[in-house]
Design an enzyme around this catalytic site. Structure first.
Site, PDB file in Angstrom:
ATOM      1  N   HIS A 168       0.644  -1.231  -0.063  1.00  0.00           N
ATOM      2  CA  HIS A 168      -0.076   0.091  -0.151  1.00  0.00           C
ATOM      3  C   HIS A 168       0.869   1.393  -0.008  1.00  0.00           C
ATOM      4  O   HIS A 168       0.469   2.343   0.215  1.00  0.00           O
ATOM      5  CB  HIS A 168      -0.935   0.122   1.161  1.00  0.00           C
ATOM      6  CG  HIS A 168      -1.582  -1.239   1.449  1.00  0.00           C
ATOM      7  ND1 HIS A 168      -2.660  -1.526   0.487  1.00  0.00           N
ATOM      8  CD2 HIS A 168      -1.777  -2.015   2.643  1.00  0.00           C
ATOM      9  CE1 HIS A 168      -3.247  -2.694   1.010  1.00  0.00           C
ATOM     10  NE2 HIS A 168      -2.678  -3.097   2.272  1.00  0.00           N
TER      11      HIS A 168
ATOM     12  N   HIS B 219      -6.948  -4.355  -1.165  1.00  0.00           N
ATOM     13  CA  HIS B 219      -5.972  -5.743  -1.058  1.00  0.00           C
ATOM     14  C   HIS B 219      -6.255  -6.563  -2.468  1.00  0.00           C
ATOM     15  O   HIS B 219      -6.145  -7.515  -2.480  1.00  0.00           O
ATOM     16  CB  HIS B 219      -6.468  -6.350  -0.035  1.00  0.00           C
ATOM     17  CG  HIS B 219      -6.101  -5.491   1.411  1.00  0.00           C
ATOM     18  ND1 HIS B 219      -7.156  -4.955   2.049  1.00  0.00           N
ATOM     19  CD2 HIS B 219      -5.042  -5.642   2.090  1.00  0.00           C
ATOM     20  CE1 HIS B 219      -6.614  -4.481   3.203  1.00  0.00           C
ATOM     21  NE2 HIS B 219      -5.533  -5.016   3.167  1.00  0.00           N
TER      22      HIS B 219
END
Ligand SMILES: Nc1ncnc2c1ncn2[C@@H]1O[C@H](COP(=O)(O)OP(=O)(O)O)[C@@H](O)[C@H]1O
Ligand SMILES: Nc1ncnc2c1ncn2[C@@H]1O[C@H](COP(=O)(O)OP(=O)(O)O)[C@@H](O)[C@H]1O
Ligand SMILES: [Mg+2]
Ligand SMILES: [Mg+2]
Ligand SMILES: [Mg+2]
Ligand SMILES: [Mg+2]
Lengths: 209, 333, 333, 209
Positions: free
Chosen positions: C57, C219
Site C-alpha cells: 500500500h 487488497h
C-alpha cells in the site's frame, strides 16, 4: 494554364480530407517507429486550417499560404508543426501578392517551402524524414518545368517521384526525429512524415488537372 | 483502452481544469493557448523559467510550477510538443525583467517549437536563453543524429535552476548552472509494459508476458533492445553500469540518485530498485548524497522505471536543498 | 507477473533496505521483527502514533513515519496484517511516556493482531489506545458483519492525529481527534485492472477489456459490482454520490477532498478525476477547502482510484495544514 | 490407547506438510473471495513451527502447543495468525504438563482451542469461516467420546464431520473476514480457513491411527 486562388483553396481542402481519412494509418506508422501521434497531429492542424480558410478566401495566394503556415505552427506542435508550418510560411513568402500561380511560381513556392523545411529541421536526404519524399518530388517538378511540361503532367510526375521517395524511406535507418532513437530497429518501416508529404503532392496533382 | 477519461481529445484541457481547481494558491492556468504560470507571476527582477512538452509526463512540467522551480509550463497534446504561441505567451507572462530561460528536452519537435518561440519573444524585446537537456545514455550520440533524448535530468535541472533563479542569479548564471546539471547528469529507462496514447487507443508497442524493453524514452517509444524479463538486481546493474560508465562517474564521487517510476509502477518496486542502485553504487565507491524516489517524469500508465544520476558539488547540493513549493515537489516551504 | 523484484519472498525486506538507505535523516528501520520508527524516536512527552498493515500500500504506512505523522509503522507481508510482536516492539520503541495510539484499519486480521499487541503492551506497562478506521461506503455496515473496511481516511487520520500529537495533546485527546476524523470521513474505490500479489504470481481477479470493478478495497479484493467501463464523469458521479449521501455531506459543508491513485494510475488521470469531483461537489453546494491528489494508499500496481471526503472544522483544517516531514508526505518543513 | 508426545509432533509435521502441498490451492480459494494469501500465510507459519519443534521435543504437550501458537502468532499475521495462534495457545493451556493425551484430554484441548477461536474472532456458525468446519468437527468428537469410541474411530468421525462443515461453507454468504466485503458474491466458494481447519483434523486422524 495557371492555378487560380480558388484552385489553391481546393487543394488545401483535398489535402485536409486525405489527412483526415488516413489519420489512423499515419498514427500507426508513427507508432511503429515514433510516438504514435503523426496522424492526430496533422489532422488537428489541417482541421484548424479548414476553419481559417474562409477568412482568407479573397486574399492572394501568399496570404493564404502564410495563414495556413501560422495555423499549423500554432495547432500542430511536435516536429511536424514547425516543419509543415515553416514550409507553408516560406511558400507564402514566395507567392506574396499573387492571385494565381504559373508552373514557375509553383516550382518557386515548393523550392522555398523545401528550403524552409531544411532550414528548420536540418535533415539531409537519407535521414528517413519527409525530406526524403520531398527531395525527389521537387527534383521531378523542376525537371518537368525545364522540359516545358504542362502543369498536370508536371504535378503527376512530382507526385510519382514523391511516392518513390516515400517508399525509399522503408529500408533506411533514421538519423533524425524520434525514429532515430530506435537505431537499426527503425529500418523496414515507412516514415510517417514522408507519407504525409506524399499526400501533399498527390492531392495537388489530383486537384490541378 | 482503460483510462479514467471522458473523451481522448478532452484529456489535457480537463487535466488543466483539475490543476486549476486544485492549486489556486500555487498556480494560474491560461487557456487557448494553454499554459500554467505560478500564482505570483511575473516575479520582478527574477529570471523566469519556462518549460513545456507533450502532456502525459505528469507531474512534469505543470506540477513543477511554483516557488523555487518553474515560472511557467506549456503542455502540448499527449506526447506532442506544445506550439510556439503557447511558449511565447507564457514567456511574456512570466518575464519579470531579468530575462527568461527556456528549458527544452532534446526532441526535434520541442527544439523547433521552442526555437520559433524564442525568436518571436526576442522580436518582442524579451531576453531569452535556452538550455537543452539530453541525458539519455540509451541513445547513441552523434553529430549526424537527433542526439540523446532529454529525460530524467530535466526534473533536476528545473529544480536546481529554479533555486538559482530564486536567489536572483542572472540569466547567464542560471543558464550556466542548468547546463552544468545537464552535462553532469545521465539517465536510462526501461519498461515492463507499453502505454496507450488516448487518441491512439491501443498500446504503442506490444511486449510478451516475459519480456521487457530496455532503453525506452518517455513517449512510449520502444527502446533499443527487447529481452527476457530479469531480476531487478540484473536490470539495475545493466542500467546503472551504462550510466556510470558513460560520464563516467568515479569512485569518490558524490551523486544525486533519482529513481523514477514511469507512471504505472508502484512505490514498493521503486524502493526495491533504489536498494539495488544503492548497493551497486557502493560497490563502485560512489556515494549517494541526495536522492529522489517517485514518479516524477512519466509515460502515462507505463510500468517501468528510469535511473538518473547527477554528480553533485557543494553549490548544486545547496540549490537542490533549497525550498521548493509546487504541486509535484515540495520541501522546506 | 511483471514486477521489478528479485524473489517474491524478499520484496518486503528489500523494500525496507531501500527505505533505510534512502531516508536515514527521517527514519530508522528495525528487522526481525520488522518496523520503521522516526529517526528521533522516542520523542519524550509526546503521544506516539503506531500504525501498520500489510505491505503493498506504499507510501502507507512506512512512508508516513516522521515529524507530524507516525512514530512507527509495522509492515506485514504483502496484503497481510503484521504480527503482534512487530507492533509490541514498535510500541515500546516509540513510547515517549505519554502513551501510544494504535491506528488500525478495520480488517479482521489487523484488528486481532493489534488487539493482541495492545494487550501485551499494556502488560508491559505502556498506556495504549486504539482507533479503528472504517470509512469504506462500498461495504454494507452491520452489527453482524466485519463492518466497513478502513481505506483512504487512514492516511488523513495519520496526518491529523500526528499533528495533534506534535502539539502535545494527551493520548485521549489525540485518540478523540483521530476518531472524529474517521467518523466524518467516507471513501469509495474502483479498479480498471487487478493487481498481482507477488507470491500468488497471477492477478487476483480478471477483468474484461471493457469492464471495471466498483467498490474495491485496497487488497486486490474484487468489489461489489462489475460493470462496463464508463466515462470518468459517470464514474465520479457514482462514487461521489454514494459517499456524499452516506454521511451525508450537506450544502455549505467544507471538506478535504482526497483523490487517490491505486498504484498504477497516472497523475494525469487523477487530475481529470479531481476536476469531475470538484464539479460534482460544487453542484451539491459542498466546498473543497483542502485537497490531496496522488497515490498515497495503493494496491500494488492496480489501476484505478479512490475518493475520500472529510468534513472539516477549523481545528481539523489547522492540524491538516501543520508541518509534516515524512518520505511520503511533506510540507511546511 | 493414548497419544504420545512424539505422536503429537508427528501430527504437527503432517499438518505442516499438508499445508505446504496445498498452499497454492488455499491461496486460490482465498483469491476467489479474499486477498489471495491464506496458503502463503499458513505455510509461512507452519514452516516456522517446524524449525521450532526440535527445541521442544522433550517438553510436555502443553509446552509444545504453546510454542506452536506463539510461533504462528509471530509469523503468520493476517486473520489466520491470531486465530490459529490463539487456538494452539489455548490447546496448550488445556494440556499443560501432559506427556501424553487420552481421548478426553484431546477433546478438552480441541474444545479450548475452539473457544479461543470464537473469543478471538467473534464469528458464529454460518458466518462462512473456519468456525463452520470446526463446529461439527468438535461436536462429532464429543459424541464419539460420549459413546466410548476408540481414538482412531473418534478422529475419523471428527475429520469427516469437519469436511462436511468445510463443504457446507460453499453456499454461504460471508459475514466475517475479508470475504464479507463481497456480499452475495461470496456465495458458491469454499472458505479457505475452513479448508485449512479440515486439514488439521484430517492429519490428526491420519497420524493417530
Ligand atoms: N529534423 C527533421 N527534418 C525533417 N523532418 C523531420 C525531422 N524530424 C522529424 N521529421 C519528420 O516528422 C515526422 C514525425 O512527425 P510527428 O510525429 O508529427 O512529430 P513528433 O516526432 O514530434 O511526434 C517524421 O516522420 C519525419 O518525417
Ligand atoms: N472473525 C473470524 N473468525 C474466525 N475465522 C475467521 C474470521 N475472519 C476470518 N476468518 C478465517 O480466516 C480465513 C482467512 O485467513 P487469511 O487469508 O490467512 O487472512 P486474511 O483474511 O487476513 O488475509 C478465512 O477464510 C476465515 O476462515
Ligand atoms: Mg510523432
Ligand atoms: Mg509527438
Ligand atoms: Mg491477508
Ligand atoms: Mg487472506
Amino acid at each position: 494554364m495557371t492555378i487560380s486562388r480558388d484552385a489553391v483553396l481546393d487543394w488545401l481542402k483535398a489535402f485536409a480530407a486525405t489527412i483526415n481519412e488516413n489519420a489512423a494509418y499515419l498514427t500507426q506508422l508513427d507508432s511503429d517507429i515514433g510516438d504514435g501521434d503523426h496522424g492526430a497531429n496533422m489532422n488537428r492542424g489541417m482541421q484548424a486550417v479548414l476553419t481559417a480558410l474562409p477568412g482568407v478566401a479573397d486574399k492572394d495566394v501568399g496570404s493564404i499560404f502564410k495563414t495556413v503556415g501560422m495555423k499549423l505552427v500554432s495547432t500542430v506542435g511536435g516536429a511536424s508543426g514547425p516543419l509543415y508550418g515553416t514550409m507553408f510560411m516560406q511558400m507564402g513568402n514566395a507567392t506574396a501578392g499573387k492571385m494565381e500561380l504559373t508552373l514557375d511560381d509553383w516550382v518557386a513556392a515548393v523550392q522555398a517551402g523545401y528550403d524552409g523545411v531544411i532550414m528548420r529541421g536540418k535533415a539531409q536526404p537519407g535521414d528517413k524524414t519527409m525530406v526524403d519524399a520531398l527531395t525527389p518530388g521537387l527534383a521531378a517538378l523542376k525537371g518537368q518545368r525545364d522540359n516545358g511540361a504542362a502543369i498536370p503532367e508536371a504535378l503527376n510526375a512530382a507526385a510519382a517521384a514523391t511516392r518513390q521517395g516515400m517508399e525509399a524511406t522503408i529500408p533506411l535507418v533514421a538519423r533524425k526525429g524520434r525514429a532515430s532513437y530506435l537505431g537499426e530497429r527503425s529500418a523496414n518501416h515507412q516514415d510517417p512524415g514522408a507519407t504525409s508529404s506524399y499526400y501533399l503532392m498527390k492531392t495537388a496533382a489530383e486537384t490541378w488537372k | 483502452m482503460k483510462k479514467l477519461i471522458n473523451k481522448p481529445e478532452d484529456v489535457v484541457v480537463e487535466e488543466l481544469h483539475g490543476i486549476e481547481a486544485a492549486h489556486p494558491d500555487l498556480v494560474k492556468v491560461h487557456y487557448e493557448p494553454n499554459y500554467i504560470v505560478r500564482a505570483d507571476a511575473p516575479v520582478k527582477g527574477k529570471v523566469a523559467l519556462v518549460s513545456g512538452g507533450g502532456s502525459g509526463h505528469e507531474p512534469m512540467h505543470g506540477g513543477f510550477v511554483g516557488l523555487g522551480m518553474l515560472d511557467a509550463a506549456c503542455p502540448g497534446a499527449v506526447f506532442t510538443s506544445p506550439t510556439p504561441d503557447q511558449m511565447l505567451e507564457a514567456t511574456k507572462a512570466v518575464n519579470g525583467g531579468a530575462g527568461v530561460l527556456h528549458i527544452v528536452k532534446n526532441y526535434t519537435g520541442d527544439i523547433m517549437n521552442f526555437e520559433m518561440a524564442a525568436d518571436l519573444a526576442r522580436g518582442d524585446g524579451v531576453e531569452v536563453e535556452s538550455v537543452v537537456t539530453n541525458d539519455d545514455v540509451a541513445v547513441k550520440d552523434s553529430l549526424y543524429t537527433a542526439g540523446r533524448r532529454g529525460v530524467g535530468i530535466t526534473v533536476i535541472v528545473e529544480k536546481i535552476a529554479g533555486a538559482a533563479a530564486e536567489r536572483k542569479h542572472s540569466l547567464k548564471e542560471v543558464a550556466d548552472i542548468a547546463r552544468q546539471v545537464n552535462d553532469n547528469g545521465r539517465s536510462m529507462g526501461m519498461a515492463l509494459t507499453s502505454c496507450t496514447v488516448p487518441h491512439a487507443g491501443k498500446p504503442t508497442f506490444e511486449l510478451g508476458d516475459d519480456e521487457m524493453e530496455i532503453g525506452i524514452g518517455i513517449h512510449g517509444e520502444p527502446g533499443r533492445t527487447r529481452m527476457k524479463l530479469k531480476t531487478v538486481h540484473e536490470i539495475v546493474e545493466m542500467m546503472a553500469s551504462a550510466i556510470v560508465d558513460d560520464l563516467p562517474y568515479k569512485s569518490g564521487d558524490q551523486v544525486l540518485a533519482f529513481v523514477n517510476g514511469m507512471g504505472g509502477t508502484p512505490l514498493i518496486e521503486l524502493y526495491v530498485v533504489y536498494n539495488e542502485l544503492h548497493n551497486f553504487l557502493k560497490g563502485r565507491g560512489i556515494k549517494i548524497a541526495r536522492n529522489l524516489i517517485g514518479s516524477y517524469i512519466t509515460s502515462l500508465e507505463m510500468a517501468g522505471c528510469s535511473i538518473t544520476l547527477l554528480e553533485l558539488d557543494d553549490q548544486l547540493q545547496a540549490l537542490w536543498d533549497a525550498p521548493v513549493k509546487t504541486p509535484g515537489m515540495r520541501w522546506g516551504a
